[in-house]
Each structure stands twice: as structure tokens, then as C-alpha cells.
Design a protein around this motif. Structure first.
Motif, PDB file in Angstrom:
ATOM      1  N   ASP A 220     -24.981  58.560  23.827  1.00 16.54           N
ATOM      2  CA  ASP A 220     -23.597  58.515  23.346  1.00 16.54           C
ATOM      3  C   ASP A 220     -23.281  57.048  23.122  1.00 16.54           C
ATOM      4  OD1 ASP A 220     -20.916  58.707  22.811  1.00 16.54           O
ATOM      5  OD2 ASP A 220     -20.398  59.816  24.631  1.00 16.54           O
ATOM      6  N   PHE A 221     -23.430  56.590  21.885  1.00 14.05           N
ATOM      7  CA  PHE A 221     -23.403  55.156  21.632  1.00 14.05           C
ATOM      8  C   PHE A 221     -22.112  54.500  22.107  1.00 14.05           C
ATOM      9  CE2 PHE A 221     -22.833  51.275  19.169  1.00 14.05           C
ATOM     10  CZ  PHE A 221     -24.031  50.639  19.433  1.00 14.05           C
ATOM     11  N   ALA A 222     -20.964  55.007  21.672  1.00 19.55           N
ATOM     12  CA  ALA A 222     -19.704  54.340  22.013  1.00 19.55           C
ATOM     13  C   ALA A 222     -18.691  55.258  22.671  1.00 19.55           C
ATOM     14  CB  ALA A 222     -19.081  53.711  20.757  1.00 19.55           C
ATOM     15  N   GLY A 223     -19.037  56.523  22.926  1.00 19.80           N
ATOM     16  CA  GLY A 223     -18.151  57.319  23.760  1.00 19.80           C
ATOM     17  C   GLY A 223     -17.481  58.531  23.163  1.00 19.80           C
ATOM     18  N   SER A 224     -18.064  59.189  22.150  1.00 18.95           N
ATOM     19  CA  SER A 224     -17.496  60.466  21.696  1.00 18.95           C
ATOM     20  C   SER A 224     -17.320  61.416  22.868  1.00 18.95           C
ATOM     21  CB  SER A 224     -18.415  61.132  20.663  1.00 18.95           C
ATOM     22  OG  SER A 224     -18.353  60.513  19.410  1.00 18.95           O
ATOM     23  N   GLY A 225     -18.324  61.443  23.740  1.00 20.57           N
ATOM     24  CA  GLY A 225     -18.271  62.316  24.895  1.00 20.57           C
ATOM     25  C   GLY A 225     -17.701  61.637  26.113  1.00 20.57           C
ATOM     26  N   VAL A 226     -18.274  60.477  26.472  1.00 22.00           N
ATOM     27  CA  VAL A 226     -17.901  59.806  27.719  1.00 22.00           C
ATOM     28  C   VAL A 226     -16.421  59.473  27.754  1.00 22.00           C
ATOM     29  CG1 VAL A 226     -18.297  57.791  29.169  1.00 22.00           C
ATOM     30  CG2 VAL A 226     -20.218  58.857  28.003  1.00 22.00           C
ATOM     31  N   VAL A 227     -15.865  59.058  26.641  1.00 24.11           N
ATOM     32  CA  VAL A 227     -14.452  58.663  26.596  1.00 24.11           C
ATOM     33  C   VAL A 227     -13.582  59.789  26.032  1.00 24.11           C
ATOM     34  CG1 VAL A 227     -12.785  56.999  25.689  1.00 24.11           C
ATOM     35  CG2 VAL A 227     -15.084  56.242  26.324  1.00 24.11           C
TER      36      VAL A 227
END
Length: 460
Positions: A196-203
Motif C-alpha cells: 500500500d504505497f501511500a495509504g489507500s488502505g492504511v489511512v
């Protein structure tokens, strides 16, 4: 060395390599002046400035969220929404400093959580560690503020403060550790692990799915559905304000996505910026045209949310795809947005600003898109192999499997813990304001400061 955003120095540069060494308890003294760090690599100041400037842009996205949410909701609740967006950053920064950052980057425990570095203490007093903290802090605040739109106009302020502490201090950090801190998802034996490069999921999906849980526990606003269950439109009070907010968010996303290289020396930042632009544009136009076909109206609100849906969807794959794929990802994001809005109304879930389909559903789509469209020209925060390659570029199903596992784990974690959190808060303190307060507006009774005092008549 273990995989993960905060682990391999070869992948993400000396800044994050130093963070790993500090967090893992290895014999490395902190460098609070930066003098020793600078000796190791004279080119580091460029990367520090790059990350900080991009972090400042991400922080300014709080202003964009505040404008969007206030504009899309009613005038009587504007102060309440603005205060919540402010407090997301205020209490979020403190909770993340005390607990959250250590849970992401601290010494790994069984792939689940970090266990060291609380309060940025001890060896954590280091310029590289502080840089990484600031970057992750603004991301954590973004995840928190997404929820305020989904639960707008009916949640008690004290309940919202407790939720904001929980997501920045625990819910976001634990999942971020799984993906970016060397946790179990980053070590999956498929492809390069869950990415997850920049956070579609994490953020974004974390915020959107916790918001879904909150909206379900709260129930719909008074008047949202008629006696037959048919949804009624509750127009926002200030579409110009919401429009300004979307432009601020779009601008801030140029820090969010390109900044996630953590290095100005990765010229891939130009690809990331273009992909970010194209996905947002494609999603906005798609949403506008779908609603036009259904209602014969050019719906600005849906077009604005379409921009955000495309930005969310491209956030995970932005570094690993080429332009045509970014457009396709955006088109699908626009479809998911519109379908998601109608789906939530069909199951009687009231999401005043569309936060769940924008961030939750499209965050999951962004994760899956990595396994489909990654073109094999960029690594895991690295310009050297191994490169990330998806199904459509001959990479087989391995990376897609890793993405699906991560998306499933994310849904269970964010929605499940969010549901438990809001139900627990409801039992302990009650999370919904009284009918009188909801009808009169949260500004006057909860804050004593209406956003538009000329709308109120004081009875003596």
C-alpha cells in the motif's frame, strides 16, 4: 533484512533505515542535532526538506476535510464539525506521540504490534525518528478525521473525542504496523507481501470503515428516511465551501502520494503526481455522468466526491502504474462511489458526506488495483529490483492474492474494532445527542458558538 516500509534501508533510504535501528533496540545512539546523520549522507537535507514540505501539505488537508464536511452538512452543525476536525489533529497528535507511533515502528512482537519507543523517549530523540514521526502523525490524523463526516450531525462531542484518541492511538497504528512496520501482512509469501504505497488502505479505508461502523451504531439522522424507508435529500448549507475543501484536498494529495517515496531523489515522483491527477479527474467525470444519466442533472456534489474517490483509489497503486491504468482505476472509483452511495441508502445507513464509499470502499479498491495494474517498473519504495508486477503485466496472481488478503484483514480489523468501539462507548456514555439537540443543532447546545449567529434568535 525484513520487508516493510520502515525496515529495509535499501528500499526506503537512510532516513527510515535509521528509524528501524532505533526502534529495534540495536546499538545506535540517537542524533538529536543531525550532525552525525549528515556525515553519513550529505544529500540527506534534500530528502528531509522534501518529506517535511509534503508533510505540511498533508497537514493542510485537515483544512480541506473541515471545509468539505461543514459545507456538505447543515449550517446549524458547522461549528461542531469544524471543532471535530481541529480536535482530530490536536488530540490525535498527542495520542500518536504517546502510544501510536511506537505501535507502528517499535520492536516487532509476533508481527502484530511494535513494543518500544513510546513518547519518543530514549534513543527515539533523533532527527530521523522525529521526521518519520511527523510524517506518520499527519497520516494518523487524516485517518481520524475521515470518520467525522460519516457520523456527522448526531454524535456527542465527548464520544467523538474518545473515538479520535482510539483511532490515532490504536486502530490506525496496529494496522499500519502490519503493512508498513514490518508486521505480518508485509511478510506474506505472495508477491512482495501486501503493498500500500501511500495509504489507500492504511489511512483511507481504515477511516472509512470505522466511519461505517459508527454510522451503523448511531442510526440515521431525523428526517433522512420517510415512513416508507425512502431516503430524503438533506442538502448541505454551503457548496462553495465544500468545493474549496475538495481543491485543498486535491492539492494536499500532491504531498500525500509523491511524498510517500520518502526521498526527493526518486524521480518516480513525477509519475506519481500525474497518476494522482488522472485518477481524480477520471473518477469525477465518471460520477458526474452516471448521476446525469439517472437524474438529468449535473450534480456538483457527486462530482466533488468523485475527485476524492479517485484520489483515494490511486493512493495505493500510484507509484506502480502507468497513466492509462490510473484513468481506469479512476473510472472504476467513480462507479464504486455512486453505487456505494445508493447501496448505503438502500440499507438505511446515513453517511452525510459520502465518507464510506469515498474512503472505505475505494480504499479497498485501491489495494486490489495494485495486484492488477502494477507494471513492474518500480520496487517497494525502491528504484532497483525486485519490482512490483500485477496480473495484467504478467506477474501472475501472487501480488493480487497478497492484496486481497490485506484488504480482507483490513475490513475485519477496521470495521470490527470500530463496531466494538462505538457500541462500547454507546453503553458507557451514550454516543447520540438528544432529539432536541439534533433538531436545534449541535453548535448552540454543545459549543455555545453558532457558525452563523444571525440565524438564531435568543429568547429571554
Amino acid at each position: 533484512m525484513e520487508s516493510g516500509r520502515f525496515y529495509s534501508g535499501k528500499r526506503v533510504g537512510p532516513i527510515l533505515s535509521a528509524v528501524f535501528l532505533l526502534g529495534s533496540g540495536m546499538a545506535l545512539a540517537g542524533d538529536p542535532t543531525g550532525a552525525e546523520t549528515l556525515k553519513s549522507d550529505p544529500g540527506l537535507p534534500v530528502d528531509y526538506v522534501w518529506v517535511l514540505v509534503c508533510g505540511f501539505l498533508v497537514m493542510f488537508m485537515q483544512a480541506g476535510f473541515a471545509c468539505v464536511e461543514a459545507g456538505f452538512c447543515r449550517a446549524k452543525n458547522a461549528t461542531n464539525l469544524l471543532t471535530k476536525n481541529l480536535m482530530d489533529f490536536v488530540v490525535g497528535a498527542l495520542a500518536f506521540w504517546a502510544v501510536g507511533y511506537a505501535l507502528i515502528t517499535g520492536t516487532d512482537w509476533k508481527g502484530l504490534i511494535g513494543t518500544s519507543g513510546f513518547f519518543l523517549s530514549g534513543q527515539g530523540y533523533d532527527v530521523g525518528n522525529y521526521l518519520s514521526f511527523f510524517w506518520q502523525m499527519v497520516f494518523a490524523a487524516t485517518a481520524a478525521t475521515i470518520v467525522s463526516g460519516a457520523v456527522a450531525e448526531r454524535i456527542k462531542f465527548q464520544a467523538y473525542l474518545l473515538y479520535s484518541i482510539a483511532i490515532t492511538g490504536f486502530i490506525y497504528p496496529v494496522y499500519a504496523h502490519w503493512v508498513w512496520g514490518g508486521g505480518w501482512l508485509s511478510k506474506l509469501p505472495f508477491g512482495l507481501g501486501h503493498l500500500d504505497f501511500a495509504g489507500s488502505g492504511v489511512v483511507h479505508a481504515v477511516g472509512g470503515l470505522v466511519g461505517l461502523a459508527g454510522a451503523i451504531v448511531l442510526g440515521p439522522r431525523f428526517g433522512k428516511f420517510d415512513k416508507n424507508g425512502k431516503p430524503r435529500a438533506i442538502p448541505g448549507h454551503n457548496i462553495p465551501l465544500a468545493t474549496l475543501g475538495v481543491f485543498i484536498l486535491w492539492f494536499g494529495w500532491y504531498g500525500f502520494n509523491p511524498g510517500s517515496t520518502f526521498s526527493a531523489h526518486h524521480l518516480r515522483i513525477s509519475v506519481i503526481a500525474v497518476n494522482t491527477t488522472l485518477a481524480a479527474a477520471a473518477a469525477s467525470l465518471t460520477a458526474l455522468l452516471i448521476v446525469l444519466a439517472k437524474t438529468r442533472k449535473f450534480d456538483l456534489g457527486m462530482a466533488l466526491n468523485g475527485v476524492l474517490a479517485g484520489l483515494v483509489a490511486i493512493t495505493a497503486p500510484c507509484a506502480w502504474v502507468e497513466a492509462w491504468a490510473a484513468v481506469v482505476i479512476g473510472v472504476v472509483a467513480g462507479i464504486i462511489l455512486v453505487a456505494g452511495v445508493y447501496f448505503l441508502e438502500a440499507i438505511k445507513v446515513d453517511d452525510p458526506v459520502g465518507a464510506v464509499p469515498v474512503h472505505g470502499f475505494n480504499g479497498l479498491w485501491g489495494l486490489i488495483a495494485v495486484g492488477l495494474f502494477a507494471d513492474g517498473t518500480y520496487g517497494n519504495y525502491a528504484i532497483e529490483p525486485p519490482f512490483v508486477k500485477g496480473l495484467f503485466y504478467g506477474g501472475g496472481v501472487d501480488q493480487l492474492i497478497a492484496q486481497l488478503i490485506g484488504a480482507g484483514a483490513l475490513f475485519v480489523w477496521a470495521f470490527g474494532v470500530g463496531l466494538i468501539l462505538f457500541k462500547l462507548l454507546d453503553v458507557l456514555i451514550g454516543i447520540r445527542v438528544s432529539p432536541r439537540e439534533e433538531i436545534q443543532g449541535l453548535d448552540l447546545l454543545e459549543h455555545g458558538t453558532p457558525a452563523y449567529p444571525e440565524f438564531y434568535t435568543v429568547r429571554r
